[in-house]
Scaffold this motif. Structure first.
Motif, mmCIF file in Angstrom:
data_model
loop_
_atom_site.group_PDB
_atom_site.id
_atom_site.type_symbol
_atom_site.label_atom_id
_atom_site.label_comp_id
_atom_site.label_asym_id
_atom_site.label_seq_id
_atom_site.Cartn_x
_atom_site.Cartn_y
_atom_site.Cartn_z
ATOM 1 N N UNK A 42 -3.094 -0.868 5.546
ATOM 2 C CA UNK A 42 -1.896 -1.516 6.104
ATOM 3 C C UNK A 42 -2.139 -1.915 7.561
ATOM 4 N N UNK A 43 -2.870 -1.068 8.281
ATOM 5 C CA UNK A 43 -3.118 -1.373 9.695
ATOM 6 C C UNK A 43 -4.066 -2.555 9.860
ATOM 7 N N UNK A 44 -5.027 -2.701 8.946
ATOM 8 C CA UNK A 44 -6.095 -3.696 9.152
ATOM 9 C C UNK A 44 -5.870 -5.014 8.426
ATOM 10 N N UNK A 99 0.265 -1.601 -0.901
ATOM 11 C CA UNK A 99 1.434 -1.134 -0.137
ATOM 12 C C UNK A 99 2.678 -1.990 -0.340
ATOM 13 N N UNK A 100 2.642 -2.911 -1.296
ATOM 14 C CA UNK A 100 3.871 -3.609 -1.702
ATOM 15 C C UNK A 100 4.252 -4.819 -0.868
ATOM 16 N N UNK A 101 3.376 -5.229 0.043
ATOM 17 C CA UNK A 101 3.793 -6.325 0.926
ATOM 18 C C UNK A 101 3.899 -7.643 0.188
ATOM 19 N N UNK A 102 3.004 -7.872 -0.779
ATOM 20 C CA UNK A 102 3.081 -9.141 -1.523
ATOM 21 C C UNK A 102 4.230 -9.068 -2.538
ATOM 22 N N UNK A 117 3.487 5.391 -2.365
ATOM 23 C CA UNK A 117 4.345 6.090 -1.392
ATOM 24 C C UNK A 117 4.647 5.164 -0.206
ATOM 25 N N UNK A 118 3.618 4.471 0.298
ATOM 26 C CA UNK A 118 3.826 3.559 1.431
ATOM 27 C C UNK A 118 4.743 2.403 1.029
#
Ligand SMILES: C[S@@+](CC[C@H](N)C(=O)[O-])C[C@H]1O[C@@H](n2cnc3c(N)ncnc32)[C@H](O)[C@@H]1O
Length: 217
Positions: free
Chosen positions: A22-24, A61-64, A86-87
């Motif tokens: 998620x950070x990168x 992490x579900x962003x898309x 979880x994220x």
């Protein structure tokens, strides 16, 4: 039946790298314009079809998943990695995220209006792709759409680190035409192909395929 060892390696690796991922990795808003255009076209296609849920398989992490939801799609996410899920649940509490494998999505026949497989199939050994794409075909409703996006090439990679952490997954890069052929063999009709040179957040050639399950078998 015992789980194939590649799935255990993918799960353990993404559990290890989830926070760094998620950070990168830049979020969908920062993706190259053509990839975003394919996501927008997919969203428009599934919105125009019968209102059915859309599975983001290997959602990380579900962003898309959330990006698709923002485009008016009833999207939910599935991922092998409990840490990724979880994220995703923490970041997007209004969306549904489930731990599971896209090799056996646990979804009924003809249940889905669409499937997104976004940079999530390259850890699957090519010999396992026919069975996985058969599951995509089984779970898509007639007229439903698949958007596949991933790195393309002709290589079997065995990295020891990913996103700055130790990993044990392997990656299989296939020519775009080979993936398209496997989707066609599974009964899907490939309707669009996009191949892009490295650039932006992609350090390798990458591509997208849009495919549809025919209305009539
Ligand atoms: C490179 S990440 C991409 C995540 C997300 N699609 C995105 O674009 O942000 C690959 C993801 O696919 C998931 N994955 C790989 N093989 C999978 C499988 N067989 N079933 C479910 N998830 C899988 C991994 O756990 C990981 O979260």
């Amino acid at each position: 039946m015992a789980e194939p060892s590649y799935l255990s390696a993918v799960r353990a690796s993404y559990d290890t790298v989830a926070v760094e991922y998620v950070a990168r990795v830049p979020p969908p808003d920062a993706m190259d314009p053509l990839s975003r255009a394919m996501l927008a076209a997919f969203a428009e296609l599934v919105r125009a079809a019968a209102p059915r849920p859309v599975a983001d398989l290997g959602c990380g992490p579900g962003r898309v998943t959330a990006y698709l939801a923002g485009l008016g799609v009833a999207a939910f996410g599935v991922d092998l990695s409990p840490k990724m899920i979880e994220l995703a649940r923490h970041a997007y509490p209004d969306l549904r995220f489930t731990v599971g494998s896209m090799t056996a999505p646990g979804t009924g026949d003809d249940a889905l209006g669409g499937i997104l497989a976004w940079y999530s199939t390259h850890h699957t050994p090519p010999r396992c792709l026919p069975a996985m794409f058969a599951e995509f075909h089984r779970t898509l409703a007639p007229g439903g759409h698949l958007l596949w996006g991933d790195y393309v090439g002709d290589a079997h990679l065995r990295p020891t680190r990913g996103y700055g952490r130790p990993v044990s997954y392997e990656s299989y890069l296939l020519p775009l035409d080979r993936t398209a052929g496997l989707l066609e063999q599974a009964g899907l009709v490939v309707t669009a192909r996009l191949e892009q040179e490295p650039g932006g957040m992609a350090r390798r050639p990458h591509g997208c395929l849009l495919a549809r399950k025919p209305e009539q078998p």
